[in-house]
Design a protein around this motif. Structure first.
Motif, PDB file in Angstrom:
ATOM      1  N   VAL A   1       1.815   1.250 -11.927  1.00  0.00           N
ATOM      2  CA  VAL A   1       0.738   1.708 -12.806  1.00  0.00           C
ATOM      3  C   VAL A   1       1.361   2.609 -13.859  1.00  0.00           C
ATOM      4  CG1 VAL A   1      -1.435   2.977 -12.958  1.00  0.00           C
ATOM      5  CG2 VAL A   1      -0.962   1.565 -10.941  1.00  0.00           C
ATOM      6  N   HIS A   2       1.473   2.057 -15.062  1.00  0.00           N
ATOM      7  CA  HIS A   2       2.103   2.820 -16.154  1.00  0.00           C
ATOM      8  C   HIS A   2       1.589   2.280 -17.481  1.00  0.00           C
ATOM      9  CE1 HIS A   2       4.672  -0.715 -16.250  1.00  0.00           C
ATOM     10  NE2 HIS A   2       5.056  -0.458 -14.997  1.00  0.00           N
TER      11      HIS A   2
ATOM     12  N   GLU B   1       6.122  -0.956   2.605  1.00  0.00           N
ATOM     13  CA  GLU B   1       5.919   0.401   2.084  1.00  0.00           C
ATOM     14  C   GLU B   1       5.555   0.376   0.610  1.00  0.00           C
ATOM     15  OE1 GLU B   1       8.349   4.635   1.625  1.00  0.00           O
ATOM     16  OE2 GLU B   1       9.239   2.944   2.712  1.00  0.00           O
ATOM     17  N   SER B   2       6.278  -0.436  -0.173  1.00  0.00           N
ATOM     18  CA  SER B   2       6.000  -0.495  -1.612  1.00  0.00           C
ATOM     19  C   SER B   2       4.633  -1.117  -1.866  1.00  0.00           C
ATOM     20  CB  SER B   2       7.094  -1.292  -2.324  1.00  0.00           C
ATOM     21  OG  SER B   2       7.131  -2.625  -1.855  1.00  0.00           O
ATOM     22  N   ILE B   3       4.250  -2.094  -1.040  1.00  0.00           N
ATOM     23  CA  ILE B   3       2.951  -2.745  -1.223  1.00  0.00           C
ATOM     24  C   ILE B   3       1.814  -1.758  -0.908  1.00  0.00           C
ATOM     25  CG2 ILE B   3       1.432  -4.542  -0.304  1.00  0.00           C
ATOM     26  CD1 ILE B   3       3.908  -6.302   0.030  1.00  0.00           C
ATOM     27  N   GLU B   4       1.927  -1.013   0.192  1.00  0.00           N
ATOM     28  CA  GLU B   4       0.906  -0.032   0.551  1.00  0.00           C
ATOM     29  C   GLU B   4       0.788   1.041  -0.530  1.00  0.00           C
ATOM     30  OE1 GLU B   4       1.947   1.474   4.344  1.00  0.00           O
ATOM     31  OE2 GLU B   4       1.582  -0.426   5.412  1.00  0.00           O
ATOM     32  N   LYS B   5       1.922   1.461  -1.051  1.00  0.00           N
ATOM     33  CA  LYS B   5       1.934   2.491  -2.103  1.00  0.00           C
ATOM     34  C   LYS B   5       1.219   1.991  -3.352  1.00  0.00           C
ATOM     35  CE  LYS B   5       5.129   5.494  -4.641  1.00  0.00           C
ATOM     36  NZ  LYS B   5       6.564   5.850  -4.853  1.00  0.00           N
ATOM     37  N   MET B   6       1.459   0.714  -3.704  1.00  0.00           N
ATOM     38  CA  MET B   6       0.828   0.135  -4.880  1.00  0.00           C
ATOM     39  C   MET B   6      -0.673   0.007  -4.684  1.00  0.00           C
ATOM     40  SD  MET B   6       1.158  -0.983  -7.923  1.00  0.00           S
ATOM     41  CE  MET B   6       0.060  -1.839  -9.044  1.00  0.00           C
ATOM     42  N   GLU B   7      -1.117  -0.459  -3.514  1.00  0.00           N
ATOM     43  CA  GLU B   7      -2.549  -0.621  -3.251  1.00  0.00           C
ATOM     44  C   GLU B   7      -3.278   0.713  -3.293  1.00  0.00           C
ATOM     45  OE1 GLU B   7      -2.496  -2.579   0.490  1.00  0.00           O
ATOM     46  OE2 GLU B   7      -2.421  -4.609  -0.381  1.00  0.00           O
ATOM     47  N   LYS B   8      -2.640   1.762  -2.760  1.00  0.00           N
ATOM     48  CA  LYS B   8      -3.249   3.091  -2.775  1.00  0.00           C
ATOM     49  C   LYS B   8      -3.381   3.608  -4.203  1.00  0.00           C
ATOM     50  CE  LYS B   8      -2.565   7.764  -0.962  1.00  0.00           C
ATOM     51  NZ  LYS B   8      -1.695   8.667  -0.147  1.00  0.00           N
TER      52      LYS B   8
ATOM     53  N   TRP C   1      -3.520   1.872  -6.891  1.00  0.00           N
ATOM     54  CA  TRP C   1      -4.472   1.035  -7.633  1.00  0.00           C
ATOM     55  C   TRP C   1      -5.899   1.516  -7.390  1.00  0.00           C
ATOM     56  CZ3 TRP C   1      -3.217  -2.378 -11.280  1.00  0.00           C
ATOM     57  CH2 TRP C   1      -4.205  -3.244 -11.733  1.00  0.00           C
ATOM     58  N   LYS C   2      -6.212   1.880  -6.114  1.00  0.00           N
ATOM     59  CA  LYS C   2      -7.546   2.400  -5.802  1.00  0.00           C
ATOM     60  C   LYS C   2      -7.784   3.719  -6.500  1.00  0.00           C
ATOM     61  CE  LYS C   2      -8.050   0.087  -1.329  1.00  0.00           C
ATOM     62  NZ  LYS C   2      -8.202   0.261   0.137  1.00  0.00           N
ATOM     63  N   GLU C   3      -6.758   4.573  -6.499  1.00  0.00           N
ATOM     64  CA  GLU C   3      -6.885   5.859  -7.196  1.00  0.00           C
ATOM     65  C   GLU C   3      -7.156   5.665  -8.678  1.00  0.00           C
ATOM     66  OE1 GLU C   3      -3.370   8.058  -6.457  1.00  0.00           O
ATOM     67  OE2 GLU C   3      -3.748   8.335  -4.316  1.00  0.00           O
ATOM     68  N   TRP C   4      -6.635   4.608  -9.225  1.00  0.00           N
ATOM     69  CA  TRP C   4      -6.777   4.336 -10.664  1.00  0.00           C
ATOM     70  C   TRP C   4      -8.164   3.779 -10.989  1.00  0.00           C
ATOM     71  CZ3 TRP C   4      -4.332  -0.089 -13.921  1.00  0.00           C
ATOM     72  CH2 TRP C   4      -4.322   0.264 -15.264  1.00  0.00           C
ATOM     73  N   GLY C   5      -8.901   3.330  -9.975  1.00  0.00           N
ATOM     74  CA  GLY C   5     -10.258   2.834 -10.204  1.00  0.00           C
ATOM     75  C   GLY C   5     -10.386   1.338 -10.161  1.00  0.00           C
ATOM     76  N   GLU C   6      -9.342   0.633  -9.776  1.00  0.00           N
ATOM     77  CA  GLU C   6      -9.354  -0.820  -9.671  1.00  0.00           C
ATOM     78  C   GLU C   6      -9.955  -1.490 -10.905  1.00  0.00           C
ATOM     79  OE1 GLU C   6      -9.568  -1.692  -4.923  1.00  0.00           O
ATOM     80  OE2 GLU C   6     -11.480  -1.313  -5.931  1.00  0.00           O
TER      81      GLU C   6
END
Length: 635
Positions: free
Chosen positions: A511-512, A539-546, A548-553
């Motif tokens: 996310v950038h 680990e990288s996939i879980e980090k990305m999904e988290k 993404w949710k923080e960003w508002g999907e």
């Protein structure tokens, strides 16, 4: 010297690699420096982009006129094993060559009158023979001859220089390739640039040859036109056969290569066909006088064939010693042998463009460069000649026997085609024109057969292999273009543009800012957007999904794990699965990829160019459109 040759090639390769990298990332600036300012299309028909016939003559005639330095010697060398009594035969052999020269120039002048737009044998063959095979034979023969001209001329010039200056020994291949690309560079800068560089050395060489012949006549007025060293005229040596005479004649005819260049390059002349005709007349007179005068001087002085010292060098040494005048003659002989290759940089691109316009060669050869020349054709010519030089290590003597075969095949096609034309269109004095061209066709056919027979075992067989291959490839290219045209053709009354269901897939790495811009663009074109993240571990996939949710999907996120740390295979597999996306089938899938564009050229080495690889890989998917969104870095 050998040790020096070992280290110089890696150094040159390293420098060339650095220069190539710089040129790729600064292409516009480098191109402007090397080629110069681009010219407008309308300038193509303006006088400053064309040449006065006096300037065009030495440029287009360098190939033909340079061969006077070795034509008579090449003929008499075939008879030299028969002993000194054969020396007088240099006169009739050269005279026969001059007669053939007169026939060919007369015929090509009529060709220029009939076909003022250039094209030479190819244009004549295409217009007068129903099937394209004959014109393709002429074009293939000439294109092969052009490549050989560059390779042989440059290599022979460099080899001669290396024999005179031993410091160059061992570097002939490198120097020959460098010379080819220098000639290419000058020609890429345009016709006017090449005329400034290449016209005057040819004029000076012509002046040197005429001065040498004149000095010979002055010497003979004081010491007699028959001197003690002059061999007896008319003695028939033992062992002379018809086959040997034909070999000598065919070798001497190597001096006639390059005649067709003016016919192919008529559009270069400011005066059009009138200028080309003037150039042909002057070229014929000067070349005939030079050939006969040079051969006569060799006969009077009884010059013998010496593999370590050319007959021209021997004759100049007799008249002028080895002082300044001798050095000037020899140096400009070397120079004009190299510049003989330059005339083909006009003929080859023009001919290749004509053939490509008929869809027998790649269409890229019809594109004019910044200087309005067919620059792609020039590059192809230089590349093929350089490859030939590299393969044969600049030792191109094995190619000389087939040097003129192609051009005499083209001569035959041109004369036969013109004969058919005069019989068809009639016109003023048509019967005289037809007779001249028919006679020329018969003579050039005989000469071509003589070349093929007498030189077969020494290399002529290569032409018999190469020409059919080129004709076959040209036919395949034409068939491909015809098939593409048929496939792309539409019925204007029935086929119209239609809307499609497009699914956009945005490949994200996190996310950038680049992802923000890419998704914004995707949602501006369609509401059906999927963000795809390919991770190499859980680990990288879980980090990305988290994150993404923080960003508002902003859109749906799909994550895929790549066990083998590859993007290509998981991406291809995901796109194939989209064919059944939500029970439907999107007409097209749009793959959006963000790409960094660094501010400085060397920054490219610091970023992986994944987008380029993905674009190439996705070409295998018929209904996938790849869109690259550049993000320009400010620092």
């Amino acid at each position: 010297m050998y040790k020096q040759a070992l280290w110089i090639h890696p150094v040159v390769i390293s420098i060339a690699t650095i220069a190539l990298a710089f040129a790729l990332f600064n292409f516009g600036n480098v191109k402007r420096i090397l080629v110069g300012r681009p010219m407008r299309t309308r300038e193509l028909y303006q006088s400053h982009t064309k040449l006065n016939w006096l300037i065009a003559l030495p440029i287009l005639a360098a190939d033909l006129y340079s061969s006077v330095a070795y034509g008579p010697e090449a003929g008499i060398t075939e008879l030299e094993p028969l002993g000194p009594n054969v020396k007088w035969m240099i006169i009739p052999i050269t005279a026969s060559t001059v007669i053939l020269l007169a026939i060919l120039i007369t015929s090509y002048i009529m060709g220029v009158i009939a076909y003022p737009n250039g094209g030479g044998a190819y244009a004549i063959g295409k217009d007068n023979f129903k099937k394209p095979l004959i014109s393709l034979i002429a074009a293939s023969a000439l294109l092969v001859d052009y490549v050989l001209t560059v390779a042989v001329s440059v290599s022979s010039g460099i080899q001669t220089m290396a024999s005179s200056y031993p410091i160059l020994s061992g570097h002939e291949t490198l120097l020959s390739v460098v010379c080819v690309f220098i000639i290419l560079l000058v020609n890429l800068r345009g016709v006017s640039e090449s005329s400034k560089v290449f016209a005057y050395p040819t004029m000076i060489f012509a002046g040197c040859m005429l001065f040498l012949i004149g000095a010979g006549f002055v010497d003979e007025t004081h010491h007699g036109f028959v001197q003690p060293v002059t061999p007896p005229f008319g003695t028939i040596p033992l062992g002379l056969s018809l086959m040997l005479l034909l070999r000598a004649f065919s070798s001497a005819c190597s001096a006639l290569t390059g005649i067709e260049t003016i016919s192919n390059g008529v559009p270069v002349f400011r005066e059009g066909k009138t200028g080309a005709i003037k150039a042909y007349v002057v070229l014929g007179l000067v070349t005939a006088f030079t050939l006969l005068g040079f051969a006569y001087q060799l006969y009077v002085k009884g010059i013998s064939v010496n593999p370590n010292n050319t007959m021209l060098s021997q004759l100049a040494g007799l008249y002028f010693g080895h002082g300044l005048i001798y050095q000037i003659i020899i140096v400009f002989t070397f120079v004009v042998l190299i510049l003989a290759a330059n005339s083909t940089f006009t003929g080859f691109p023009q001919l290749a463009a004509l053939v490509a316009m008929d869809r027998f060669l790649p269409r890229s050869l019809t594109i004019r460069g910044d200087k309005l020349g067919y620059s792609n054709g020039m590059v192809v010519l230089a590349a093929l000649a350089a490859l030939l030089i590299e393969l044969f290590h600049a030792q191109t003597n094995a190619l000389i026997p087939l040097y003129a075969i192609g051009v005499f095949v083209a001569f035959t096609v041109a004369q036969s085609g013109l004969t058919i034309r005069w019989l068809r269109v009639k016109g003023n004095l048509w019967y005289i024109k037809a007779t001249i061209n028919a006679f020329g066709a018969a003579v050039t056919t005989v000469v071509a057969i003589i070349f093929a027979v007498t030189k077969f075992t020494t290399g002529a067989w290569i032409v018999l292999v190469v020409l059919p291959v080129l004709i076959f490839l040209a036919s395949k290219i034409r068939r491909h273009y015809d098939e593409v045209a048929n496939e792309l053709r539409i019925d204007l009354n029935q086929v119209h543009p239609q809307k499609h269901h497009v699914l956009s897939v945005v490949l994200v790495s996190g996310v950038h800012r680049v992802v923000v811009d890419t998704i914004s663009f995707a949602q501006s074109t369609t509401q059906d957007v999927i963000a795809l993240y390919i991770g190499f571990d859980d680990e990288s996939i879980e980090k990305m999904e988290k994150k993404w949710k923080e960003w508002g999907e902003p859109c749906r996120l799909v994550t895929v794990k790549s066990e083998y740390r590859s993007l290509l295979y998981p991406l291809s597999k995901f796109i194939r699965r989209l064919e059944n996306y939500e029970g439907g089938k999107p007409d097209h899938v749009q793959l959006l990829i963000g790409q960094f564009v660094p501010k400085r050229w060397w920054h490219y080495a610091l970023h992986s160019q994944t987008s380029l690889l993905l674009r190439a890989w996705m070409l295998r998917h018929k209904e996938v459109v790849v869109t690259t969104l550049p993000y320009h870095l400010h620092r």
